[in-house]
Structures are given as C-alpha cells and as structure tokens.
Scaffold this motif. Structure first.
Motif, short mmCIF file in Angstrom:
data_model
loop_
_atom_site.label_atom_id
_atom_site.label_comp_id
_atom_site.label_asym_id
_atom_site.label_seq_id
_atom_site.Cartn_x
_atom_site.Cartn_y
_atom_site.Cartn_z
N LEU A 43 0.86 -1.18 0.00
CA LEU A 43 0.00 0.00 0.00
C LEU A 43 0.90 1.23 0.00
O LEU A 43 1.93 1.25 0.68
CB LEU A 43 -0.89 -0.01 1.24
N TYR A 44 0.52 2.25 -0.77
CA TYR A 44 1.27 3.49 -0.83
C TYR A 44 0.30 4.65 -0.59
O TYR A 44 -0.83 4.61 -1.07
CB TYR A 44 1.91 3.68 -2.21
N ILE A 45 0.77 5.67 0.14
CA ILE A 45 -0.02 6.87 0.35
C ILE A 45 0.81 8.06 -0.10
O ILE A 45 2.04 8.02 -0.06
CB ILE A 45 -0.45 7.04 1.83
N LYS A 46 0.13 9.10 -0.56
CA LYS A 46 0.83 10.31 -0.99
C LYS A 46 0.70 11.36 0.11
O LYS A 46 -0.41 11.69 0.53
CB LYS A 46 0.26 10.84 -2.29
N VAL A 47 1.83 11.87 0.57
CA VAL A 47 1.86 12.92 1.59
C VAL A 47 2.74 14.04 1.06
O VAL A 47 3.89 13.80 0.65
CB VAL A 47 2.41 12.38 2.94
N ASP A 48 2.22 15.25 1.04
CA ASP A 48 2.93 16.42 0.52
C ASP A 48 3.49 16.17 -0.88
O ASP A 48 4.62 16.55 -1.20
CB ASP A 48 4.06 16.83 1.48
N GLY A 49 2.71 15.49 -1.71
CA GLY A 49 3.09 15.27 -3.10
C GLY A 49 4.06 14.13 -3.34
O GLY A 49 4.43 13.87 -4.48
N ALA A 50 4.49 13.45 -2.29
CA ALA A 50 5.45 12.35 -2.45
C ALA A 50 4.82 11.04 -1.99
O ALA A 50 4.09 11.00 -1.00
CB ALA A 50 6.72 12.62 -1.63
N TRP A 51 5.12 9.96 -2.72
CA TRP A 51 4.61 8.64 -2.36
C TRP A 51 5.43 8.05 -1.22
O TRP A 51 6.65 8.21 -1.18
CB TRP A 51 4.63 7.70 -3.56
N SER A 52 4.75 7.38 -0.33
CA SER A 52 5.40 6.72 0.81
C SER A 52 6.16 5.48 0.34
O SER A 52 6.02 5.05 -0.80
CB SER A 52 4.33 6.28 1.82
N ASP A 53 6.93 4.93 1.26
CA ASP A 53 7.49 3.59 1.03
C ASP A 53 6.33 2.60 1.08
O ASP A 53 5.23 2.93 1.52
CB ASP A 53 8.51 3.24 2.13
N ALA A 54 6.59 1.38 0.65
CA ALA A 54 5.56 0.35 0.66
C ALA A 54 5.12 0.02 2.09
O ALA A 54 5.95 -0.11 2.98
CB ALA A 54 6.08 -0.91 -0.02
N ILE A 55 3.81 -0.09 2.28
CA ILE A 55 3.23 -0.53 3.55
C ILE A 55 2.65 -1.91 3.26
O ILE A 55 1.63 -2.01 2.59
CB ILE A 55 2.15 0.45 4.03
N PRO A 56 3.30 -2.97 3.74
CA PRO A 56 2.86 -4.32 3.36
C PRO A 56 1.60 -4.76 4.09
O PRO A 56 1.33 -4.33 5.21
CB PRO A 56 4.05 -5.20 3.75
N GLY A 57 0.85 -5.63 3.43
CA GLY A 57 -0.32 -6.23 4.04
C GLY A 57 -0.58 -7.59 3.43
O GLY A 57 -0.44 -7.76 2.22
N THR A 58 -0.90 -8.56 4.26
CA THR A 58 -1.27 -9.90 3.78
C THR A 58 -2.67 -10.20 4.26
O THR A 58 -2.99 -10.01 5.42
CB THR A 58 -0.30 -10.97 4.34
N GLY A 59 -3.50 -10.66 3.32
CA GLY A 59 -4.87 -11.01 3.66
C GLY A 59 -5.19 -12.41 3.20
O GLY A 59 -4.56 -12.93 2.28
N GLY A 60 -6.15 -13.02 3.86
CA GLY A 60 -6.52 -14.39 3.50
C GLY A 60 -8.01 -14.62 3.59
O GLY A 60 -8.74 -13.88 4.27
N SER A 61 -8.45 -15.64 2.87
CA SER A 61 -9.85 -16.05 2.90
C SER A 61 -9.93 -17.49 2.43
O SER A 61 -9.04 -17.98 1.74
CB SER A 61 -10.68 -15.15 1.98
N ALA A 62 -11.01 -18.16 2.78
CA ALA A 62 -11.17 -19.56 2.40
C ALA A 62 -11.57 -19.67 0.93
O ALA A 62 -12.46 -18.96 0.47
CB ALA A 62 -12.22 -20.23 3.26
N PHE A 63 -10.88 -20.54 0.19
CA PHE A 63 -11.27 -20.90 -1.18
C PHE A 63 -12.15 -22.14 -1.13
O PHE A 63 -13.25 -22.16 -1.66
CB PHE A 63 -10.03 -21.13 -2.04
#
Length: 189
Positions: A43-63
């Motif tokens: 995930l990336y967010i823009k603050v003061d016109g600049a993109w952040s470093d990567a903010i990782p996230g792992t999600g899961g669900s049953a198949f």
C-alpha cells in the motif's frame, strides 16, 4: 469499505492519493481438504506530493472450506483476501485503532465543531486535490496515470508522469507515451 472510505477521505481517490500493488496471490492447502487464498499487497499513500514507502499487508480467505454440509468453494476468495490485505496494511497507519482502545473515539462518536475542518482547510484540500488530479492525468487521453511494471521494474504514478514530462514536456500515461514514441520512430512520408 470503511478503510477504503477512510483512505479516500485522508489521501484522495485511489490511484491519485493512495494506491496498492498486488505482490503475490496464492492458494495453500490446509487440513481437511480445505484450501485458503492469500493476497500480499504493498500500500502506498501520498503525503505532501510524495509517495510513501511500501506498507505491506497480507490477507486471507477460504477458497475451499469444510462446512456442515460438506466442502464449499468460494468464487470471491481473492476479492475477500485483497480486502483483508488492505485492512491489514491500514492498521500500520492507525486506521481502526479506536476499536482496540475503548477510551478512544469511534466512527460513531459525533465530531465537535473544533474537530471539523474549517472552510479554509477544505478549500486548501480541494485545491491540492485538483492539482494532484491534473498533475497525474494524461494530457493525450485525459485518463488517470497508473503505475506500471516494465522490464522487471515498477514505476509509480509519479515516476511515469515525471518521465513523460522529461521527454514530452507534459504528463502522459504509459500507453500514450508508447504511442508517441512509436509515432516518433515511424518514418515520415
């Protein structure tokens, strides 16, 4: 949806003020013939016109889940895993933290007048939003500029737009840059 709404309220629309890239998507076998779907994002967010470093996230669900009436297969498992991954990444930004601390306010707590943005703050936010949209909108096709991966390298929205500005003196999406490059390479009649 609450976290997506909060991201949009805080940073602007997806692709302009915040964005994510899917870095991995997989199925893993579990016990009792169950299969789980997992999605990893940055995930990336823009603050003061600049993109952040990567903010990782792992999600899961049953198949494939073992239920009372037998095995059940979900056709929405990757969508639900992606939603979960976005939620996990948002935790690093403090979204939803009030759920874990009873003394904090919640999304249901009415805002007081001093917590609401002033007209000047809203005008400044809207002006910055308009500048961000214009800065990251393709001048040829009028569509938003998106991140791309080319030659094994990831290019952010800002990098795509800046590369176009350096070469063509205006922001362009990847497709329009490639079209201009091809047009410039074609022999003229």
């Amino acid at each position: 949806m609450w976290r997506i709404k909060a991201l949009t309220e805080q940073f602007g629309p997806c692709g302009i003020g915040w964005k994510y890239t899917i870095t991995d998507k997989r199925l893993e076998n579990g016990a009792n013939n169950e299969v789980s779907a997992f999605v990893d994002i940055d995930l990336y967010i823009k603050v003061d016109g600049a993109w952040s470093d990567a903010i990782p996230g792992t999600g899961g669900s049953a198949f494939v889940a073992s239920e009372r009436n037998g095995l059940y297969t979900s056709d929405e498992c990757f969508k639900m895993a992606l939603t979960d991954a976005i939620s996990v990444a948002c935790k690093a930004l403090g979204f939803g933290a009030d759920v874990y601390w009873a003394k904090d306010t919640t999304k249901y707590t009415p805002r007081t007048a001093d917590q609401k943005p002033s007209k000047e703050e809203m005008d400044a936010f809207n002006a910055q939003y308009k500048r961000d949209v214009e800065k990251n909108t393709c001048k040829d096709c009028g569509k938003p500029i998106y991140p791309v991966t080319h030659g094994g390298k990831k290019y952010s929205v800002a990098e795509v737009a800046e590369n176009a500005r350096k070469t063509y003196k205006e922001p362009l999406c990847w497709a329009c840059m490639m079209a201009r490059k091809k047009a410039n390479e074609s022999p003229t009649a």
